[in-house]
Design a protein around this motif. Structure first.
Motif, PDB file in Angstrom:
ATOM      1  N   ILE A  98     -26.765  26.606 -61.709  1.00  0.00           N
ATOM      2  CA  ILE A  98     -27.155  27.917 -61.159  1.00  0.00           C
ATOM      3  C   ILE A  98     -26.763  27.989 -59.686  1.00  0.00           C
ATOM      4  N   SER A 163     -37.435  23.514 -63.996  1.00  0.00           N
ATOM      5  CA  SER A 163     -37.315  24.854 -64.584  1.00  0.00           C
ATOM      6  C   SER A 163     -37.878  25.897 -63.625  1.00  0.00           C
ATOM      7  N   ILE A 167     -35.893  28.934 -61.961  1.00  0.00           N
ATOM      8  CA  ILE A 167     -36.301  30.348 -62.056  1.00  0.00           C
ATOM      9  C   ILE A 167     -36.436  30.939 -60.649  1.00  0.00           C
ATOM     10  N   LEU A 170     -33.067  31.483 -59.099  1.00  0.00           N
ATOM     11  CA  LEU A 170     -32.397  32.650 -59.692  1.00  0.00           C
ATOM     12  C   LEU A 170     -32.947  33.944 -59.118  1.00  0.00           C
ATOM     13  N   VAL A 171     -34.284  34.014 -59.029  1.00  0.00           N
ATOM     14  CA  VAL A 171     -34.913  35.236 -58.517  1.00  0.00           C
ATOM     15  C   VAL A 171     -34.531  35.435 -57.046  1.00  0.00           C
ATOM     16  N   ARG A 174     -30.836  36.611 -56.866  1.00  0.00           N
ATOM     17  CA  ARG A 174     -30.373  37.516 -57.932  1.00  0.00           C
ATOM     18  C   ARG A 174     -29.340  38.523 -57.421  1.00  0.00           C
ATOM     19  N   PHE A 182     -27.416  37.261 -63.649  1.00  0.00           N
ATOM     20  CA  PHE A 182     -28.804  36.859 -63.441  1.00  0.00           C
ATOM     21  C   PHE A 182     -29.527  36.777 -64.784  1.00  0.00           C
ATOM     22  N   MET A 186     -30.895  33.459 -66.725  1.00  0.00           N
ATOM     23  CA  MET A 186     -32.352  33.365 -66.877  1.00  0.00           C
ATOM     24  C   MET A 186     -32.744  33.114 -68.329  1.00  0.00           C
ATOM     25  N   TYR A 189     -34.507  29.945 -69.949  1.00  0.00           N
ATOM     26  CA  TYR A 189     -35.897  29.549 -69.726  1.00  0.00           C
ATOM     27  C   TYR A 189     -36.849  30.103 -70.792  1.00  0.00           C
TER      28      TYR A 189
END
Ligand code: C2E
Ligand code: CA
Ligand code: CA
Length: 657
Positions: A98, A163, A167, A170-171, A174, A182, A186, A189
């Motif tokens: 990521i 994890s 997350i 990623l947020v 984004r 994105f 995502m 997960y």
């Protein structure tokens, strides 16, 4: 049910092979994102295989495949251990993936705490798994059935840690990734979460690896998009991925060192060698430049002989040495040419972000205008270029246009046009002029294309039309013997649905009859809506406003389109006049004039500079002549004075003549 366990893993392996194959078939095998992707796919495939084989080994059905002599608890434990070792790395590698895809790897280890948070959990979990033979806390076998031990929570916690980090990452980034990427990144997960739930309540439904494989497949389809990222001609990264990389670099505040490499004499080469050979030259240059890329450097082909190396962690002298080397590559690339005498000349420029350029907009402007802003073959830096006024002007065109609009600083000059038959100046072309408080006179050849690109041309055009109409309202047409004035309209202006009422309103306001103006428009590329343009032009023609087709004989003009619109005058471009020394061009000009006149069009030739050109064109029967030989563009006052003097002895002229 026993079989189902194996089938899910086999399905997972198949899906992983398809995911890997899809990227290989699409010939995407370079760039950090792809190395990260292959590492991820390889890890997950191995995990699936380890899971599958240890299941097979455990299953009662394996007795068919493996005879008792081959059964060994050591092999069985090793296989199970391999599975756990590989499995615990999955969430970590996914997190790294990521970060690579979003160009944010430096964020993962930006502090000692971050580095500790990245490596300590995996190190500890690895220790727990590897020491399982001593404590049996992760898994143990009783009666040939594997039991998960009390230390499994370490593995779960480790997975949860990476994890949640993934997350969060990623947020946080984004915007860098864009919505589609994105969401597809995502997806893993929740899919994993569902898989864990299924396995908790139905322990024999071992769907975890299968769900992971499906998520990776999604990533391979939606995130790894070579068609967007790889340039067809050179196989290097494309302009789209360059723009994307720059956009991200500014969001995540990542320093960049960009070495722009441009084929300086591209126009001449294309002309001499032809487009096919020019493509070969570009390919050769790309191979040579990629020879000295270091790990982590990326090569982009932007367009039209322009490359860029994004070199990480380079200092100024290192990047300059790359630039110098690439400048020498011209000699090598010249070997691809049929005539050794033709030399591929390179010019290079080093740009550092954020030291030189502080925002994406400026970088894109630089990239777009590099052909205009870089001097001839040379090795230079952005810092160096900043010392040249011409460079600053090019880089500030957007501001200059905005300043001009805010102060309504655009003026209009008029270049008289000679009517060959009536032997007087019957019309003139209105040409916009701009004096900027900082840069002085700025040529419309520079700021009009910029305004067209940014959309500011609509405002510029409105001001210019207003000034022309106000001027025409004051002109005494019978005293000056002027018939009409030609106005330039950009395609973007012609696309305005309210153009017709706007112009008619201005004419009315200033008491100017519609036959006192003529509109010059140029041919446009197919990307514009021809319907809106055509409707506007036809509406003008109905109102008695005549039309000229500007720049005929340059790249854009097409006979079919010329015939489809009600043009009265065809304006032959200056380049044709300049080329008339060549007998072939001479013939083309003469034939064009004759053909146009045969279908009822008048012909105007622009850019007439010498008596000889004028004589030849008059001999061909051209209707109107415009150029420095007759007059330069003049300000309102000089223009009127010019007409009063030069048209004094001519017979009076009316529009209806
Ligand atoms: P264009 O429409 O082809 O205008 C003719 C250009 O050739 C003008 O340049 C004019 O000054 C120049 N020119 C005229 N005679 C000669 C000559 O004998 N020799 C040479 N070398 N040049 C000659 P200018 O004024 O710099 O305008 C450049 C371009 O900017 C124009 O090309 C036109 O495309 C655009 N432009 C100018 N005024 C306007 C305007 O009011 N609106 C719009 N949309 N575009 C404009
Ligand atoms: Ca024009
Ligand atoms: Ca023109």
């Amino acid at each position: 049910m026993q079989d189902a366990i194996v089938y899910f893993d086999i399905a997972a392996v198949v899906v992983m092979f398809v995911a890997m194959g899809s990227v290989l078939i699409r010939k995407v095998t370079h760039g950090p994102a792809y190395y990260a992707y292959f590492s991820l796919v390889a890890l997950i495939t191995l995990t699936c295989l380890a899971s599958m084989f240890s299941q097979l080994y455990d299953n009662a059905v394996t007795s068919v495949l493996i005879d008792d002599s081959m059964r060994s608890s050591v092999v069985r434990d090793l296989m199970r251990m391999a599975y756990f070792v590989l499995r615990i790395f999955n969430p970590l590698v996914y997190l790294v993936f990521i970060a690579v895809v979003s160009n944010t790897t430096h964020r993962l280890h930006r502090s000692t705490t971050a580095r500790l948070a990245l490596w300590a959990p995996i190190a500890f979990t690895l220790l727990v798994v590897l020491s399982n033979p001593l404590h049996g806390g992760v898994f143990a076998y009783s009666d040939d059935v594997m039991q998960r031990g009390g230390l499994m929570w370490v593995i779960y916690l480790c997975a949860l840690h990476y994890s949640l980090w993934g997350i969060g990452h990623l947020v946080r980034w984004r915007k860098v990734l864009g919505r589609d990427k994105f969401l597809s990144l995502m997806a893993l997960y929740p899919l994993n979460f569902v898989a864990v739930l299924i396995q908790t309540f139905m322990p024999r439904m071992r769907v975890e690896m299968f769900f992971t494989a499906v998520a990776v497949m999604l990533v391979s389809v939606l995130v790894m998009r070579p068609e967007e990222e790889i340039d067809d001609l050179t196989g290097t990264l494309s302009i789209k991925s360059f723009e994307e990389m720059c956009r991200r670099a500014f969001i995540i505040e990542r320093p960049l060192c960009l070495v722009f490499i441009d084929i300086a004499n591209k126009d001449r080469l294309r002309e001499l060698a032809g487009p096919g050979m020019f493509r070969n030259i570009v390919r050769t240059v790309s191979v040579q430049v990629s020879n000295y890329l270091r790990r982590g450097d990326e090569l982009y082909y932007l367009r039209n002989g322009l490359f860029c190396i994004s070199a990480h962690n380079l200092d100024a002298s290192e990047s300059l040495s790359i630039a110098l080397r690439s400048a020498k590559e011209g000699r090598e690339a010249a070997k691809a040419l049929p005539e050794q005498s033709m030399m591929v000349q390179m010019r290079t420029c080093v740009v550092r972000v954020p030291q030189d350029v502080h925002d994406d907009q400026t970088l894109q402007t630089f990239t777009r205008r590099i052909g205009h802003v870089m001097p001839e073959p040379c090795v230079t830096t952005y810092e160096e270029l900043l010392r040249h006024k011409g460079f600053l002007l090019q880089m500030n065109l957007a501001n200059i246009v905005q300043r001009g609009i805010a102060k309504r600083a655009f003026e209009v000059y008029y270049q008289p046009i000679w009517d060959v038959r009536k032997e007087r100046f019957c019309s003139a072309e209105a040409l916009v002029r701009l004096h900027d408080p900082e840069f002085g006179y700025v040529s419309p050849g520079l700021f009009i294309p910029e305004a067209e690109q940014s959309g500011a041309i609509v405002d510029v055009g409105r001001i210019v039309l207003q000034k022309i109409c106000q001027f025409l309202g004051k002109v005494d047409f019978s005293a000056t013997k002027l018939s009409y004035v030609e106005l330039n309209l950009s395609v973007e202006q012609c696309m305005q649905p309210d153009l017709v009422p706007q112009l008619l309103g201005l004419l009315k306001e200033n008491h100017v009859e519609s036959n006192r103006i003529n509109l010059e428009i140029t041919e446009t590329s197919e990307s514009y809506s021809q319907t809106v343009i055509d409707n506007n032009m036809k509406a003008f023609a109905q109102e008695g406003i005549t039309l000229s087709l500007d720049d005929y004989g340059t790249g854009y003009s097409s006979l079919a389109r010329m015939l489809s619109l009600p043009f009265d005058i065809i304006k032959l471009d200056k380049s044709l006049v300049d080329g008339m020394g060549d007998p072939a061009v001479h013939t083309v000009v003469a034939d064009t004039v004759a053909t146009m006149q045969r279908i009822g069009k008048k012909v105007l030739v622009e850019g007439v500079e010498t008596e000889e050109q004028s004589r030849e064109l008059v001999g061909m029967g051209v209707d109107y002549l415009q150029g420095y030989l007759y007059a330069r563009p003049l300000c309102e006052k000089d223009f009127i004075a010019f007409l009063m003097e030069r048209n004094a002895n001519a017979s009076p002229c009316t529009c209806s003549e």
